[in-house]
Design a protein around this motif. Structure first.
Motif: not given
Length: 204
Positions: A130-135, A54-62, A124-128
């Motif tokens: 750097l989301d400090p509290r992923p679901i 999730a972090r990898h995908a969110s970091r690249i796409t925003g 895992v759901y990340l809002r961004s």
């Protein structure tokens, strides 16, 4: 509708997730359409691998990202194949197949009387990035491991995953019934419950 990148290119997962999450105002976009390569999955737990994807995908796409990691955990094998379920029996040429994985599991279970097992899915759901509290949610589906495959539906270890209450393997269940009972379906329901009340910031 909020756009969320799915940290997978699996069309089956995209369809299953999209059907459930569209009602929550979420448009799922597979990472491949956004130029995202597959992330490394070096960890020994489902949650760590899902977070990494999730972090990898969110970091690249925003974009916000959703990832899952799943597998079969067998009691007699100390939880194996676990996170290695998809590559439990990798051939010398690097190829892998459900048939080979199932054959390897049957061989590993020889002599064991404890046949308990569970399919497990962690989302895992990340809002961004750097989301400090992923679901983080988990769904599990309890069953037993057979000594020979039964059924032709499904994939993975479904032909060996026996459900005593139903008297069938996951590969013998109608698709509609399986998608309601499976570990991934249970995790999705938990995710939808967790997402209620969330506000999404869509990006294009």
């Amino acid at each position: 509708m909020s756009r969320v990148v799915l940290a997978s290119n699996n069309p089956g997962k995209l369809k299953e997730f999209s059907l459930s999450l569209t009602a929550a105002g979420i448009e799922m976009v597979p990472q491949g359409e956004l130029g995202v390569s597959e992330a490394e999955e070096p960890f020994d737990t489902f949650v760590e691998n899902a977070l990494a994807k999730a972090r990898h995908a969110s970091r690249i796409t925003g974009l916000p990202a959703l990832a899952d990691d799943s597998g079969l955990c067998v009691s007699a094998l100390g939880g194996a194949p676990g996170v290695h379920s998809a590559r439990y029996a990798v051939a010398t040429d690097g190829s892998r197949s459900d048939a080979a994985n199932n054959a390897h599991l049957i061989a590993e279970m020889a002599g064991h009387t404890d046949t308990r097992a569970a399919y497990v899915a962690v989302l895992v759901y990340l809002r961004s990035a750097l989301d400090p509290r992923p679901i983080v949610v988990e769904g599990s589906w309890a069953g037993e491991v057979l000594s020979a495959p039964r059924g032709h539906n499904g994939f993975g270890y479904d032909p060996l995953f026996y459900l005593p209450d139903l008297g069938m393997t996951a590969a013998e269940l109608p698709l509609e019934q399986k998608t309601m009972l499976s570990h991934r379906a249970r995790a999705l329901r938990a995710l939808l419950q967790a997402l209620r009340g969330e506000s999404f910031n869509s990006k294009s």
